[in-house]
Design a protein around this motif. Structure first.
Motif, short mmCIF file in Angstrom:
data_model
loop_
_atom_site.label_atom_id
_atom_site.label_comp_id
_atom_site.label_asym_id
_atom_site.label_seq_id
_atom_site.Cartn_x
_atom_site.Cartn_y
_atom_site.Cartn_z
N ARG A 251 0.84 -1.20 0.00
CA ARG A 251 0.00 0.00 0.00
C ARG A 251 0.88 1.25 0.00
O ARG A 251 1.99 1.22 0.52
CB ARG A 251 -0.89 0.05 1.25
N LEU A 255 -2.66 0.59 6.24
CA LEU A 255 -4.12 0.54 6.39
C LEU A 255 -4.51 1.23 7.70
O LEU A 255 -3.95 0.92 8.76
CB LEU A 255 -4.59 -0.91 6.41
N ARG A 329 -11.07 -7.44 8.42
CA ARG A 329 -10.84 -5.99 8.33
C ARG A 329 -11.94 -5.26 7.58
O ARG A 329 -11.74 -4.15 7.10
CB ARG A 329 -9.47 -5.73 7.67
N ARG A 332 -12.96 -1.61 8.53
CA ARG A 332 -12.12 -0.46 8.21
C ARG A 332 -12.42 0.12 6.83
O ARG A 332 -11.91 1.19 6.48
CB ARG A 332 -10.64 -0.86 8.26
N GLN A 485 -6.21 4.92 -1.67
CA GLN A 485 -5.46 4.51 -0.48
C GLN A 485 -4.49 5.59 -0.02
O GLN A 485 -4.31 5.81 1.18
CB GLN A 485 -4.72 3.20 -0.77
N ALA A 490 -9.77 3.13 2.50
CA ALA A 490 -9.65 1.67 2.52
C ALA A 490 -10.66 1.14 1.51
O ALA A 490 -11.86 1.42 1.61
CB ALA A 490 -9.92 1.11 3.90
N ASP A 505 -7.90 -3.45 -0.57
CA ASP A 505 -7.95 -3.99 0.79
C ASP A 505 -8.92 -5.14 0.90
O ASP A 505 -8.81 -5.98 1.79
CB ASP A 505 -8.33 -2.88 1.77
#
Length: 604
Positions: A251, A255, A329, A332, A485, A490, A505
């Motif tokens: 990334r 994150l 996740r 998020r 990102q 996200a 993600d």
């Protein structure tokens, strides 16, 4: 520390030794091999990074020299080499040894294994560490029973609480993952250590909670394995479907933390400060117990139970979860990116009909609809004296509808057809690609989740009234994902672009039967958007689980702190841990219930 008498020391040492061997089995493990008649999937290391392509080609060449191998292709995103074998098949150990020989040259293999989860839905529970965890939990329950029979605890409860801090603090989890070769392996090992420590501190509630979590993981892994067995013959028909080069997943920035991570960091720092401040007032043991009371176990346990139940539902819906970590996740995510190319259903729809002067509107509408082929609008179709085809394919006399055709193209028609009666053009028809079924359900779920919807497309006039933003897809969808990102977002991506899916993600891979799957996607969903709608709906449920379980963790902290400061100081930490584990059990129940209720409803 209170010591056991000699007559009980030997059983404890033997049990701990067995648990240690189980932990060693988990970390060392064997090379995972999944087989079906005529084909093997062998775990492969070293196929990522700068030397990854060379290692992959070396693995393939060495295997294909074996007389019992028809073809071999490395699937780098899955960390597996797919091997088609002859009949009768060669000994499996020979092929595994060849893979090991091909990997032996690169110096970076050991370092790379630490970066890889090496997870595959084919592996089932036996290769995920779940069975090893349950075996260690059984040992821990036996030790707990032993400490109930004799009035001595070989370990202080404060030590068990300290191990749990490693299990629950995000930064310490990341450190353990780097040191123990993968997030899932690290979580299993730390959980084993915490369960054993609490059992030896005369507290069995942690072991019961861990067993409940591991049973959920076992069911999830079994469902994934069944889903893989059903889908594999359809997904991989030959070498062109099996191989895939590595995809970059770095990334542009880390994150962002979710609510659980923020709460964990804050409360554990607060717990350490509380213990330090309280020590001069209430003594070291009570102060340590007060610090242990702040363990946010309910939040982590609830999220894990939610993800396990969701994975079970996805597998039953026909989706193939290639990376189970992505289900943990969802809370998020804040942006849903839709790839315009992936929203097409493969069918076409008549969107507009323009009769020419003198034509009967009802008559041309009837014949145009009857002749239209949704699968291939370019076909020339005729019935009686009527013909429907692209205008250039018609044998016309007189007018050709130039102005009307230009008007349809300007309003977004992708294909313009002409309807002729004998050799006279009677109408022109606009045709556009039909969107995938249940897209409206996905959009509705995204709105309920508060996700920003971005449509990436190259259409001149896209039908995008549902999108918050429309961006040019261009040659690389990866750039669209990386830009979001880099701005702190996200991304959940619905696409068939495997590189962009790996960069997202949460990448939901769309593909039609007969085409190579987009290896690199976290979840393969085929052409049906039902699993995508379930996952988008699950974002809302995941956030609700966070809220519920943070409240449960806070309540458990309050009760545990009171329990720690009341009664004798010797058992204060054990009392505190017991309350924390009750909160975790309630979190597990809440997570599983929320997942079960997160099924999306169709729009009417």
């Amino acid at each position: 520390m209170v010591m056991l008498r000699p007559r009980v020391t030997a059983p404890v040492v033997g049990a701990v030794g067995f648990a240690t061997r189980m932990a060693g089995w988990l970390t060392g493990g064997g090379r995972d091999v999944w087989a079906r008649p005529g084909r093997l999937y062998i775990e492969t290391h070293g196929v990522h990074g700068a030397d990854g392509a060379r290692v992959a080609r070396r693995v393939e060449r060495l295997l294909e020299r074996h007389p019992g191998v028809v073809w071999a292709r490395v699937n780098a995103p899955a960390c597996r080499v797919v091997v088609e074998v002859a009949d009768p098949p060669p000994p499996r150990r020979e092929l595994v040894a060849l893979v090991g020989r091909a990997e032996a040259n690169p110096a970076s293999v050991d370092e790379e294994i630490a970066e890889e989860e090496l997870q595959h839905p084919a592996e089932g529970p036996q290769h995920t560490g779940v069975l090893a965890n349950l075996a260690v939990d059984a040992v821990a329950l036996g030790l707990f029973g032993l400490t109930r029979v004799v009035p001595w605890a070989p370990l202080p409860a404060e030590l068990a609480g300290l191990v749990s801090v490693v299990e629950l603090h995000p930064s310490l989890r990341e450190f353990a993952a780097r040191r123990l070769h993968g997030q899932e392996r690290a979580e299993s090992l730390v959980s084993m250590a915490a369960g054993l420590a609490q059992a030896l501190a005369a507290g069995g509630s942690s072991v019961v909670v861990d067993i409940a979590e591991r049973v959920g993981l076992w069911r999830e892994a079994r469902a994934d394995q069944r889903s893989w067995r059903a889908a594999e013959p359809r997904l991989i028909r030959g070498p062109e479907d099996a191989g895939a080069d590595p995809v970059a997943v770095e990334r542009p920035r880390p994150l962002p933390d979710g609510p659980v991570e923020r709460y964990q960091r804050r409360v554990l720092i607060g717990g350490a400060a509380l213990a330090a401040a309280a020590a001069p007032l209430v003594g070291l043991r009570r102060a340590a117990a007060a610090g242990i009371a702040t363990l946010p176990k309910a939040a982590e346990a609830g999220r894990g139970a939610f993800a396990s139940q969701l994975g079970l539902m996805l597998a039953r819906s026909g989706a193939l979860v290639m990376d189970r970590a992505v289900l943990r996740r969802l809370d998020r995510l804040d942006t849903l990116v839709l790839d315009g190319a992936a929203l097409r259903s493969g069918r076409w729809a008549l969107t507009e009909l323009v009769p020419l002067a003198g034509a009967d509107t009802d008559e041309v509408a009837e014949h145009g609809s009857a002749l239209f082929a949704a699968e291939n609008p370019w076909d020339v179709r005729a019935a009686g004296e009527w013909t429907l085809a692209p205008v250039e394919e018609l044998q016309l006399r007189g007018r050709t509808g130039v102005r009307q055709r230009r008007g349809l193209a300007d309003t977004g028609a992708e294909v313009v057809l002409g309807l002729a009666r004998r050799s006279r053009l009677e109408a022109v028809l606009g045709v556009e690609a039909d969107i995938a079924p249940r897209l409206d359900t996905v959009i509705g779920a995204a709105r309920r989740a508060g996700l920003r919807i971005v449509l990436a497309t190259d259409e001149r006039r896209p039908r995008a009234d549902y999108a918050d933003a429309v961006v040019e897809r261009g040659g690389s969808l990866v750039g669209v994902v990386r830009d979001i990102q880099a701005a702190g977002g996200a991304v959940m991506l619905l696409s068939g672009d495997r590189r962009a899916l790996a960069a997202a993600d949460c990448g939901l891979g769309v593909h039609v039967d007969g085409s190579p799957p987009p290896w690199g996607a976290h979840v393969l969903i085929g052409t049906e958007l039902g699993p995508a709608a379930l996952l988008v709906e699950a974002v809302t449920a995941a956030r609700a689980v966070d809220r519920d379980c943070i409240v449960l963790a806070q309540a458990a902290t309050g009760v545990a702190a009171l329990a720690a400061l009341s009664g004798g100081s010797t058992r204060s930490a054990a009392r505190s841990l017991g309350v924390v584990n009750v909160g975790a059990a309630l979190g597990i129940a809440d997570g599983a219930w929320r997942a079960h209720r997160s099924r999306p409803a169709r729009r009417r």
